[in-house]
Design an enzyme around this catalytic site. Structure first.
Site, PDB file in Angstrom:
ATOM      1  N   GLU A 283       0.852  -1.301  -0.052  1.00  0.00           N
ATOM      2  CA  GLU A 283       0.086  -0.188   0.068  1.00  0.00           C
ATOM      3  C   GLU A 283       0.847   1.338   0.101  1.00  0.00           C
ATOM      4  O   GLU A 283       0.453   2.115   0.564  1.00  0.00           O
ATOM      5  CB  GLU A 283      -0.975  -0.046   1.184  1.00  0.00           C
ATOM      6  CG  GLU A 283      -1.908  -1.277   1.045  1.00  0.00           C
ATOM      7  CD  GLU A 283      -2.985  -1.385   2.366  1.00  0.00           C
ATOM      8  OE1 GLU A 283      -3.074  -0.380   2.974  1.00  0.00           O
ATOM      9  OE2 GLU A 283      -3.364  -2.429   2.507  1.00  0.00           O
ATOM     10  N   GLU A 389      -4.848  -8.755  -0.604  1.00  0.00           N
ATOM     11  CA  GLU A 389      -5.922  -8.655   0.293  1.00  0.00           C
ATOM     12  C   GLU A 389      -7.167  -8.075   0.082  1.00  0.00           C
ATOM     13  O   GLU A 389      -7.312  -7.364  -0.968  1.00  0.00           O
ATOM     14  CB  GLU A 389      -5.410  -7.284   1.270  1.00  0.00           C
ATOM     15  CG  GLU A 389      -3.922  -7.544   2.208  1.00  0.00           C
ATOM     16  CD  GLU A 389      -3.684  -6.502   2.956  1.00  0.00           C
ATOM     17  OE1 GLU A 389      -4.730  -5.731   3.331  1.00  0.00           O
ATOM     18  OE2 GLU A 389      -2.414  -6.336   3.027  1.00  0.00           O
TER      19      GLU A 389
END
Length: 457
Positions: A283, A389
């Protein structure tokens, strides 16, 4: 994932002792990948990135690449279903998960089997936060962790993570590994608690990965809050991140100290013949000021961080059991930005993915099917594509054909979101029917399940 926003496969055969995969029939001649079929295909030999890559890592990567190339050729492909496991939360957070009370390590790895009768084909384990405790430490002093303080409260999960990784790859329970007795249990030094790993049939059961939720270099406390940008020195000092990647600086020495903790544990797995999908610094494309301490940085600075981490692990520490996974946040234009500038390059990355929290099955982001915008957006990187994810299983009532439109190589559900998420709201994320639909699909590969060889020709 960012809590502010909240969440082997048993491949054909295993060599005794080392649990190395038998040949999968997915080899391409080095240097020929894509030559006959055009530039859209992905390389199939890990030695193109790491000439010394361990045989098991090469075979796992070739498997993933073969599945990806099948999808790119328009052939039937399959998706490995994965489950992320937050051992630190399972062990020490009574409010975590679908019932109140602490849980045995691997609770959510086993939970999929409790629901469906099948195990995940991949399990990703967290390594990093010490659940709010000072300094790096371990629960039990072992050969690979003797350099770190031992018998420390809330650090026993680290040994559990290593043991579970070996067990998923080689079979559980294992009396010969770690401090586990023939019963599959051990007593944790610091708390005295009796700890048991889940039983998975005693055979090799799947692929394993690690994510490194690394508190900021130099943080006196190793906990999840210290992974966030707003709690790092970078929040007040714009020059801090640059010093982290500057050789000789105190901040850089702090970084190497952190990486040594990671490398010691990965090195034990390398010695046991366990290949690891390593997913550091995820991220990274989060908007500035939000997310993790490594996120929202100037892209060239982030690429330096990734490359020096790679150099430390592979070249300095000689870890050739690693498959490097790069996973930006879903680039929705608000929380996540376009990730291309953050890509470290093919010499440092084996698999590309997305952490998808910007949409839901009922409300897909952008045009096309659910997750399609991310699937198409990752195509140009010429690497196997994964959902790294997600709160959701891929096949559910709202989106029963997700994998037909977007045949991701691997799809990992985040921790407790498999059955319940009490971070965003006290409601179930996936119904039992959703989980059964996914694990029962002929297009999904689960743990302990023989896998057909992915084709290369």
């Amino acid at each position: 994932m960012d809590l502010d926003r909240r969440a082997r496969v048993r491949l054909i055969g295993a060599a005794a002792g080392a649990a190395l995969l038998a040949p999968l029939g997915v080899w391409a001649r080095p240097g020929t990948e894509g030559a006959a079929d055009g530039p859209r295909l992905v390389p199939t030999d890990l030695r193109g990135r790491d000439p010394a890559a361990a045989p098991a890592a090469r075979r796992v990567y070739a498997l993933l690449a073969g599945l990806e190339n099948d999808a790119r050729r328009g052939r039937p492909s399959r998706t490995v279903i994965g489950q992320h496991v937050e051992l630190q939360n399972e062990r020490y957070n009574a409010r975590y998960g679908d019932y109140r009370g602490t849980k045995q390590p691997g609770y959510y790895y086993r939970k999929a089997h409790d629901i469906t009768g099948r195990l995940p084909g991949f399990v990703e384990l967290d390594l990093g936060p010490g659940y709010g405790q000072p300094g790096w430490a371990v629960g039990e002093a072992r050969s690979y962790s003797a350099a770190w303080p031992s018998c420390r409260r809330s650090w026993g999960y680290v040994e559990d993570a290593v043991d579970l990784a070996v067990g998923v790859w080689a079979g559980l329970p294992r009396a010969a590994d770690g401090s586990y007795r023939p019963s599959g249990t051990h007593r944790e030094c610091a708390s005295g608690a009796e700890v048991a790993l889940p039983h998975n049939g005693g055979r090799p059961a799947g692929l394993v990965g690690f994510s490194f939720h690394q508190p900021y270099p130099g943080s006196p406390v190793k906990g999840f809050p210290q992974t966030l940008h707003r709690n790092s020195p970078g929040a007040a000092d714009p020059g801090w991140f640059g010093r982290v990647t500057a050789e000789g600086s105190p901040e850089h020495r702090d970084l190497l100290h952190d990486l040594a903790f990671l490398a010691d544990h990965l090195g034990y797995l390398a010695g046991r013949g366990v290949p690891v999908l390593l997913r550091p610094y995820h991220e990274m494309n989060t908007a500035p000021g939000r997310g993790f301490w490594w996120a929202g940085q100037e892209p060239a600075a982030f690429r330096r961080l990734w490359r020096l981490t790679y150099d430390y692990l592979v070249r300095r520490r000689g870890l050739h059991n690693l498959i490097f996974v790069w996973s930006p946040n879903s680039w929705d234009g608000t929380y996540g930005r376009e990730p291309e500038a953050y890509y470290p390059g093919g010499r440092y990355v084996d698999v590309v993915g997305v952490d998808d929290y910007s949409d839901t099955p009922a409300r897909p982001f952008g045009e096309g099917a659910w997750t399609e915008v991310w699937y198409r957006g990752l195509e140009a990187y010429r690497r196997p594509r994964i959902v790294a994810e997600s709160f959701h299983v891929p096949l559910n009532a709202a989106q029963p054909r997700t994998l037909a439109r977007t045949p991701w190589v691997l799809w990992t559900v985040w921790g407790q979101a498999l059955t319940y998420d009490n971070v965003l709201a006290p409601r179930q994320k996936n119904t039992t029917a959703d989980v059964k639909r996914t694990y029962g699909s002929p297009g999904v590969l689960t743990g302990g399940q023989p896998m057909r060889a992915a084709s290369t020709g």
